[in-house]
Design a protein around this motif. Structure first.
Motif, PDB file in Angstrom:
ATOM      1  N   GLU A   7       0.829  -1.208   0.000  1.00 58.36           N
ATOM      2  CA  GLU A   7       0.000   0.000   0.000  1.00 58.36           C
ATOM      3  C   GLU A   7       0.865   1.260   0.000  1.00 58.36           C
ATOM      4  OE1 GLU A   7      -3.252   0.321  -0.499  1.00 58.36           O
ATOM      5  OE2 GLU A   7      -3.248  -1.830  -0.809  1.00 58.36           O
ATOM      6  N   ILE A  10       2.255   1.693  -3.546  1.00 58.20           N
ATOM      7  CA  ILE A  10       1.233   2.192  -4.461  1.00 58.20           C
ATOM      8  C   ILE A  10       1.017   3.687  -4.246  1.00 58.20           C
ATOM      9  CG2 ILE A  10      -1.246   2.089  -5.006  1.00 58.20           C
ATOM     10  CD1 ILE A  10      -1.028  -0.969  -4.418  1.00 58.20           C
ATOM     11  N   THR A  11       0.930   4.111  -3.014  1.00 63.03           N
ATOM     12  CA  THR A  11       0.745   5.530  -2.706  1.00 63.03           C
ATOM     13  C   THR A  11       1.909   6.358  -3.216  1.00 63.03           C
ATOM     14  OG1 THR A  11      -0.568   4.973  -0.752  1.00 63.03           O
ATOM     15  CG2 THR A  11       0.391   7.183  -0.834  1.00 63.03           C
ATOM     16  N   MET A  13       4.054   5.659  -5.661  1.00 61.03           N
ATOM     17  CA  MET A  13       4.110   5.682  -7.122  1.00 61.03           C
ATOM     18  C   MET A  13       3.004   6.567  -7.705  1.00 61.03           C
ATOM     19  SD  MET A  13       6.834   4.205  -7.638  1.00 61.03           S
ATOM     20  CE  MET A  13       6.866   4.228  -9.401  1.00 61.03           C
ATOM     21  N   LYS A  14       1.851   6.580  -7.088  1.00 63.62           N
ATOM     22  CA  LYS A  14       0.779   7.468  -7.548  1.00 63.62           C
ATOM     23  C   LYS A  14       1.205   8.918  -7.398  1.00 63.62           C
ATOM     24  CE  LYS A  14      -3.345   4.642  -6.926  1.00 63.62           C
ATOM     25  NZ  LYS A  14      -4.599   4.459  -6.172  1.00 63.62           N
ATOM     26  N   GLU A  15       1.875   9.226  -6.307  1.00 58.20           N
ATOM     27  CA  GLU A  15       2.338  10.591  -6.069  1.00 58.20           C
ATOM     28  C   GLU A  15       3.369  11.013  -7.119  1.00 58.20           C
ATOM     29  OE1 GLU A  15       2.274  14.214  -4.310  1.00 58.20           O
ATOM     30  OE2 GLU A  15       0.981  12.533  -3.773  1.00 58.20           O
ATOM     31  N   LYS A  16       4.281  10.108  -7.481  1.00 59.62           N
ATOM     32  CA  LYS A  16       5.317  10.409  -8.476  1.00 59.62           C
ATOM     33  C   LYS A  16       4.752  10.563  -9.877  1.00 59.62           C
ATOM     34  CE  LYS A  16       9.461   8.325  -6.673  1.00 59.62           C
ATOM     35  NZ  LYS A  16      10.763   8.212  -7.262  1.00 59.62           N
ATOM     36  N   ASN A  17       3.645   9.916 -10.160  1.00 60.47           N
ATOM     37  CA  ASN A  17       3.137   9.839 -11.531  1.00 60.47           C
ATOM     38  C   ASN A  17       1.734  10.418 -11.669  1.00 60.47           C
ATOM     39  OD1 ASN A  17       5.270   8.315 -13.069  1.00 60.47           O
ATOM     40  ND2 ASN A  17       5.021   7.011 -11.269  1.00 60.47           N
ATOM     41  N   LYS A  18       1.504  11.572 -11.052  1.00 58.40           N
ATOM     42  CA  LYS A  18       0.171  12.188 -11.111  1.00 58.40           C
ATOM     43  C   LYS A  18      -0.258  12.525 -12.529  1.00 58.40           C
ATOM     44  CE  LYS A  18      -0.321  14.066  -6.548  1.00 58.40           C
ATOM     45  NZ  LYS A  18      -0.512  15.242  -5.724  1.00 58.40           N
ATOM     46  N   CYS A  20       0.860  11.425 -15.848  1.00 62.03           N
ATOM     47  CA  CYS A  20       1.744  10.603 -16.684  1.00 62.03           C
ATOM     48  C   CYS A  20       1.384  10.637 -18.166  1.00 62.03           C
ATOM     49  CB  CYS A  20       1.797   9.175 -16.177  1.00 62.03           C
ATOM     50  SG  CYS A  20       0.228   8.312 -16.224  1.00 62.03           S
ATOM     51  N   PHE A  34       6.506   7.988 -17.204  1.00 64.43           N
ATOM     52  CA  PHE A  34       6.432   7.238 -15.951  1.00 64.43           C
ATOM     53  C   PHE A  34       7.743   7.408 -15.201  1.00 64.43           C
ATOM     54  CE2 PHE A  34       7.049   3.354 -13.434  1.00 64.43           C
ATOM     55  CZ  PHE A  34       5.889   3.364 -12.682  1.00 64.43           C
ATOM     56  N   TRP A  37      10.498   3.861  -9.337  1.00 62.65           N
ATOM     57  CA  TRP A  37      10.832   4.029  -7.924  1.00 62.65           C
ATOM     58  C   TRP A  37      12.285   4.452  -7.742  1.00 62.65           C
ATOM     59  CZ3 TRP A  37      14.377   0.921  -5.341  1.00 62.65           C
ATOM     60  CH2 TRP A  37      14.801  -0.220  -6.013  1.00 62.65           C
TER      61      TRP A  37
END
Length: 69
Positions: A7, A10-11, A13-18, A20, A34, A37
């Motif tokens: 979790e 996932i959080t 990676m979502k933050e890094k790729n708002k 994309c 993309f 990590w």
């Protein structure tokens, strides 16, 4: 990085790729980007003529024989 479980990963990676995916820019390309990590930037672009451009950290890359592990 503070990642201790799936979790958290996932959080992060979502933050890094708002944002994309980009629409057509001034260059007429559609681009998907993309950030991994490890902070590598992968970009795949397609122009109106069907020309594909693949970049890894801003450098052209073929991705031929790229293993998925």
């Amino acid at each position: 990085m503070g990642i201790h479980d799936l979790e958290s990963f996932i959080t992060a990676m979502k933050e890094k790729n708002k944002a994309c995916f980009t629409g057509e820019g001034l260059d007429g390309k559609r681009t998907a980007s993309f950030v991994t990590w490890r902070n590598d930037l992968l970009q795949f672009s397609l122009d109106k003529q069907g020309t594909v451009e693949r970049l890894l950290n801003g450098q052209k890359h073929s991705f031929d024989n790229y293993p998925i592990i």
